[in-house]
Structure formats: structure tokens, C-alpha cells
Design an enzyme around this catalytic site. Structure first.
Site, PDB file in Angstrom:
ATOM      1  N   PHE A 123       0.852  -1.190   0.000  1.00  0.00           N
ATOM      2  CA  PHE A 123       0.000   0.000   0.000  1.00  0.00           C
ATOM      3  C   PHE A 123       0.885   1.235   0.000  1.00  0.00           C
ATOM      4  O   PHE A 123       1.724   1.409   0.899  1.00  0.00           O
ATOM      5  CB  PHE A 123      -0.858  -0.047   1.271  1.00  0.00           C
ATOM      6  CG  PHE A 123      -1.746   1.140   1.505  1.00  0.00           C
ATOM      7  CD1 PHE A 123      -2.927   1.290   0.790  1.00  0.00           C
ATOM      8  CD2 PHE A 123      -1.418   2.091   2.469  1.00  0.00           C
ATOM      9  CE1 PHE A 123      -3.772   2.365   1.038  1.00  0.00           C
ATOM     10  CE2 PHE A 123      -2.255   3.175   2.722  1.00  0.00           C
ATOM     11  CZ  PHE A 123      -3.433   3.311   2.001  1.00  0.00           C
ATOM     12  N   THR A 126       2.239   7.175   1.646  1.00  0.00           N
ATOM     13  CA  THR A 126       3.248   8.139   2.116  1.00  0.00           C
ATOM     14  C   THR A 126       4.241   8.486   1.001  1.00  0.00           C
ATOM     15  O   THR A 126       4.637   7.624   0.214  1.00  0.00           O
ATOM     16  CB  THR A 126       4.009   7.530   3.313  1.00  0.00           C
ATOM     17  OG1 THR A 126       3.053   7.089   4.272  1.00  0.00           O
ATOM     18  CG2 THR A 126       4.945   8.524   3.949  1.00  0.00           C
ATOM     19  N   HIS A 340      14.199  -6.553  32.982  1.00  0.00           N
ATOM     20  CA  HIS A 340      15.343  -7.409  32.638  1.00  0.00           C
ATOM     21  C   HIS A 340      16.693  -6.776  32.999  1.00  0.00           C
ATOM     22  O   HIS A 340      17.732  -7.408  32.770  1.00  0.00           O
ATOM     23  CB  HIS A 340      15.331  -7.745  31.143  1.00  0.00           C
ATOM     24  CG  HIS A 340      14.326  -8.794  30.760  1.00  0.00           C
ATOM     25  ND1 HIS A 340      12.966  -8.585  30.808  1.00  0.00           N
ATOM     26  CD2 HIS A 340      14.478 -10.066  30.335  1.00  0.00           C
ATOM     27  CE1 HIS A 340      12.330  -9.667  30.422  1.00  0.00           C
ATOM     28  NE2 HIS A 340      13.220 -10.587  30.137  1.00  0.00           N
ATOM     29  N   GLU A 365       0.391   4.370  10.236  1.00  0.00           N
ATOM     30  CA  GLU A 365      -1.086   4.266  10.240  1.00  0.00           C
ATOM     31  C   GLU A 365      -1.720   5.285  11.188  1.00  0.00           C
ATOM     32  O   GLU A 365      -2.621   4.980  11.972  1.00  0.00           O
ATOM     33  CB  GLU A 365      -1.525   2.840  10.572  1.00  0.00           C
ATOM     34  CG  GLU A 365      -0.887   1.860   9.592  1.00  0.00           C
ATOM     35  CD  GLU A 365      -1.840   0.840   9.053  1.00  0.00           C
ATOM     36  OE1 GLU A 365      -3.055   1.072   9.070  1.00  0.00           O
ATOM     37  OE2 GLU A 365      -1.355  -0.205   8.583  1.00  0.00           O
ATOM     38  N   THR A 367      -0.053   8.730  13.327  1.00  0.00           N
ATOM     39  CA  THR A 367       0.758   8.862  14.542  1.00  0.00           C
ATOM     40  C   THR A 367      -0.184   8.978  15.744  1.00  0.00           C
ATOM     41  O   THR A 367      -1.375   9.288  15.578  1.00  0.00           O
ATOM     42  CB  THR A 367       1.640  10.138  14.469  1.00  0.00           C
ATOM     43  OG1 THR A 367       0.765  11.275  14.380  1.00  0.00           O
ATOM     44  CG2 THR A 367       2.571  10.124  13.261  1.00  0.00           C
TER      45      THR A 367
END
Ligand code: FAD
Length: 402
Positions: A123, A126, A340, A365, A367
Site C-alpha cells: 500500500f 506516504t 530485565h 497508520e 501517529t
């Protein structure tokens, strides 16, 4: 209200979980380090029917519902974000647009091979100079006798170098008063003369995936590859995003789960001051927040999936789900690294990859800022969704499975 998954949902979930655990997790670190997509990923996803999971059987798919698509994305991203990205572009942003807006001929020619996994799809919205500001795009499609001639560049395109077909949005009317009205959507076969593609290197995350660019120089596209009507490009792009964002939200939910599971395991093993770190309240607080975020993100995407099944417009709910889940997955991954300690800071453990991967979804998709504007717009009454000429069809098992 029914919170139970069906037998079919659990079947799909188990199939993808098994694939991820046996075929993805053992080697994903190696591919992430190499910054390459494992060559078997797309063919295996095709073979397992994942690339056509929620497309009707008559169009080459598996005939499952939209909730199944969400569950697939959650499972895939719990293993690695790059696999869910495949579903976002191939399915959410491309194949579902063909299902919604395509003519019967376009469905036969493009959707069927995509749903069967014989062809991969991407797609292109942008451009180097226009991301959030979609209508600021410069790429053009000029009408000629037998079709259109496309010129421009699409940037940051997932699967640009792997896909056979791209759905691109280009400017067809340079003089449109409202620049949103001057855009149109096209299906471009990426082996067409004048198309070149390449990969972007040096990304922070989704390194075992493919992100690139598509350059188009005098690319002739036949008239029958116009998707929808001329001037509908912006509306089509936004309706694509309703589906792409849904896959991103479900995937981010999987990433929260992965951060939670890794943190629980480590907190039960690692000792400090003579006891497991899980016994410390500040570590427990991090785990508790991950549980909270996972459950909330899951409910939000499942509601959006349910609305898709019912054929209800879900732009608002999907945007909320995507915004919440992606911010939450970034926070959960950052806390998982913290749990961790120094080990979380190395790629010996998965959590540093989760953190790098989670950041991308806060950007693509829409921001987080764009979603905040949307949610405020709905709440304040500045924004309302009008009916579309073509809506995503409601899930109808009789139609989908026969
Ligand atoms: C890994 C990855 C994969 C991608 N895959 C695809 C793909 O397959 N296809 C595709 O078309 N695109 C893809 N993209 C591009 C992505 O959709 C864009 O990056 C995104 O839309 C943001 O656009 P931009 O990067 O140009 O940022 P900009 O729009 O330039 O925004 C920059 C900053 O300004 C803020 N901002 C912009 N406008 C406003 C405003 N009005 N109010 C407040 N803040 C604002 C933004 O929130 C952001 O923080 C991908 C990106 C990445 C990172």
C-alpha cells in the site's frame, strides 16, 4: 454480549500460535540481526492460508471473520512485529480494499491471487514530503486515452520490494479546490515498465521485515486499474486505514502480551537481595500495568472486530484501539526492558527487539498525535463520519464460506 471466542476463532489462534512458536521464534533473532526477511515467511504464511484468512472462499480466501483477522495479528506480533506488518499491508490496506471497493473483474484479477497467497500486496500512500498530511502528496496520475500515466515516489512502503501489486493513491486533479478531492486510487502491478523499488536500511525496528520505496516514472496503468471512482482516493485511503489500523491494534496487543510473558518469566527466575525480583512491589507494579494494558487493548480491538463483523462503521473505535494499543505496547516493552535490567539492554533477550519494534507502530497508520486529534474531534463534535459509497461488507458466513 458474548465474550467467548468461537471454536473457529480458537482453531485459527492455535494454528498461528503453533506456526509462530515452531517456525518463527527459533530464528527471528538471527534475521533481525541480519536485517533481512526470512525467505520462507511469506510462502509459509500463504501455504497456511494466513494471507487470505478473512477473505471469502469464493475470492480465494479462508472464509473466516474479521475477529479471526485480529486474533491472527495478535498471535503473529507476539512472535515478531514484521509478520503482523505483512497482514497490515497485504490484507488490511490492500486486499480488504479490493473486497470493499473493487469491481468483480478487479476482485477476480487481483484479490483472488492475493488471497491465495500467489501474489503479495502492499500500500503506497506516504511520500518523501507527505505523511500525516496525505493531501499534501505530489505524485500524479495523468489521464490518457486508454488509462493513466503515473509519476512520483512512495516512501516508507512495507513490502515494497517483495510485493507484486501495490494500491497507490495519486493526484489526478491538480486544480481541485479541496486537495483531498483531487486524489484517486490505483492498482499498480510492480513489474510494470517505469516502476523501481528499493529497501530502506538502518531502521530502528522491524528489521526482519521489508520497508522500502516505490518510484514511478511514466508508468502506464490501464483504466480498469482505477479503484473506485476518480476523486475517491482520499476516502478509499481512509477506509483502508480503518482496516490497517485494526491489524496494528491487534498486533500491538500481542506485543504487550509478549512483554508481559517475558517479564513474568524473568521476574520468577532472577534473584536480587536474596529473592526473586518478582517479590519486589515495584517490579509487581510493572507487571500489573502490563496486565491492565493487555486486557484493555484486547477488548478495544475485539470490539472493533465485532463492529466490522456487524457491518458497522468503526473509524472512531478503530482509531481509539490503535492509539491505545500502540502507546501501551511501547510502554510495556520499555518496562519489560527495565524488568530485565542490563540483560534487557542486549539482544540476548527478546525485549529489546520488542521495544524497537513497538516504536514504529506509534508512527505508522496515523501517529499517536493524529489519533488524539481524531478522538478529540469526535468528542468535541468537530468530526463525524458520513456514509461511504462502498462500506466494508458485514461478515456473512453463508457468503464467506460458500
Ligand atoms: C516501519 C514503517 C512502515 C511504514 N509502512 C508504510 C506503508 O506500508 N505505506 C505507507 O503509505 N506508509 C508507510 N509508513 C509511513 C507512515 O505511515 C508515516 O511515517 C506516518 O503517516 C507519519 O508520517 P511522517 O513520517 O511523514 O511524519 P509527519 O507527518 O511529517 O509527522 C512528523 C511529526 O509531526 C506530527 N504532526 C504532523 N501533523 C500534525 C498535526 N496536525 N498535529 C500535531 N502533530 C502533527 C506527527 O505526529 C509526528 O510526530 C511506514 C512508516 C514506518 C516507520
Amino acid at each position: 454480549m458474548d465474550f467467548q471466542l468461537s471454536e473457529e476463532h480458537r482453531m485459527v489462534q492455535n494454528m498461528v500460535r503453533e506456526f509462530s512458536q515452531k517456525e518463527v521464534i527459533p530464528t527471528i533473532k538471527e534475521w533481525d540481526r541480519k536485517q533481512e526477511m526470512a525467505p520462507n515467511i511469506l510462502p509459509r504464511m500463504a501455504e497456511l492460508g494466513i494471507l487470505g484468512i478473512n477473505i471469502p472462499v469464493r475470492y480465494g480466501g479462508q472464509g473466516f471473520d474479521y475477529i479471526s483477522l485480529g486474533l491472527v495479528c495478535e498471535e503473529l506480533e507476539a512472535a515478531d512485529t514484521t509478520l503482523r506488518v505483512v497482514m497490515s499491508v497485504h490484507m488490511g490496506l490492500n486486499s480488504m480494499a479490493l473486497l470493499t471497493w473493487g469491481t468483480e473483474e478487479q476482485k477476480q484479477k487481483f484479490l483472488v491471487p492475493q488471497a491465495k497467497g500467489e501474489k503479495y500486496a502492499c500500500f503506497g500512500l506516504t511520500e518523501p514530503g507527505a505523511g500525516s498530511d496525505v493531501a499534501g502528496m505530489k505524485g500524479t496520475a495523468k489521464k490518457v486515452a486508454d488509462g493513466y500515466v503515473l509519476n512520483g515516489e512512495k516512501m516508507w512502503i512495507s513490502l515494497a520490494t517483495k510485493a507484486h501489486n501495490a494500491l497507490v493513491v495519486m493526484r489526478t486533479d491538480m486544480d481541485a479546490k479541496d486537495p483531498h478531492e483531487g486524489l484517486s486510487a490505483f492498482i499498480v502491478e510492480l513489474d510494470s515498465k517505469g516502476v523501481t523499488t528499493g529497501d530502506i536500511h538502518g531502521k530502528m525496528g522491524v528489521r526482519a521485515g521489508s520497508t522500502g520505496w516505490i518510484a514511478m516514472q511514466d508508468v502506464h496503468v490501464p483504466a480498469e486499474n482505477l479503484l473506485g471512482e476518480e476523486g475517491e482516493g482520499f476516502k478509499i485511503a481512509m477506509s483502508c486505514l480503518d482496516n490497517g489500523r485494526y491489524t496494528v491494534a491487534a498486533g500491538a496487543t500481542g506485543l504487550i502480551r509478549a512483554s508481559l510473558e517475558a517479564s513474568v518469566k524473568y521476574a520468577n527466575e532472577r534473584k536480587a537481595f536474596g529473592r526473586e525480583i518478582g517479590k519486589f512491589q515495584l517490579v509487581q507494579q510493572k507487571i500489573a500495568y502490563m496486565v491492565q494494558k493487555y486486557e484493555a487493548a484486547r477488548l478495544l480491538y475485539l470490539r472493533a472486530g465485532w463492529m466490522k463483523n456487524q457491518g458497522q462503521r468503526n473509524t472512531r473505535e478503530t482509531s481509539l484501539s490503535k492509539w491505545y494499543a500502540t502507546d501501551a505496547s511501547f510502554e510495556a516493552a520499555a518496562e519489560a526492558v527495565q524488568v530485565h535490567g542490563a540483560y534487557g539492554y542486549s539482544d540476548e533477550y527478546d525485549v529489546e527487539r520488542y521495544l524497537r519494534n513497538s516504536k514504529g507502530a506509534v508512527i505508522y497508520e496515523g501517529t499517536s498525535e493524529v489519533h488524539q486529534l481524531m478522538q478529540a474531534g469526535y468528542a468535541l463534535g468537530y468530526r463525524e463520519d458520513g456514509p461511504l459509497r462502498c462500506e466494508l461488507p458485514a461478515y456473512d458466513p453463508d457468503f464467506w464460506q460458500n
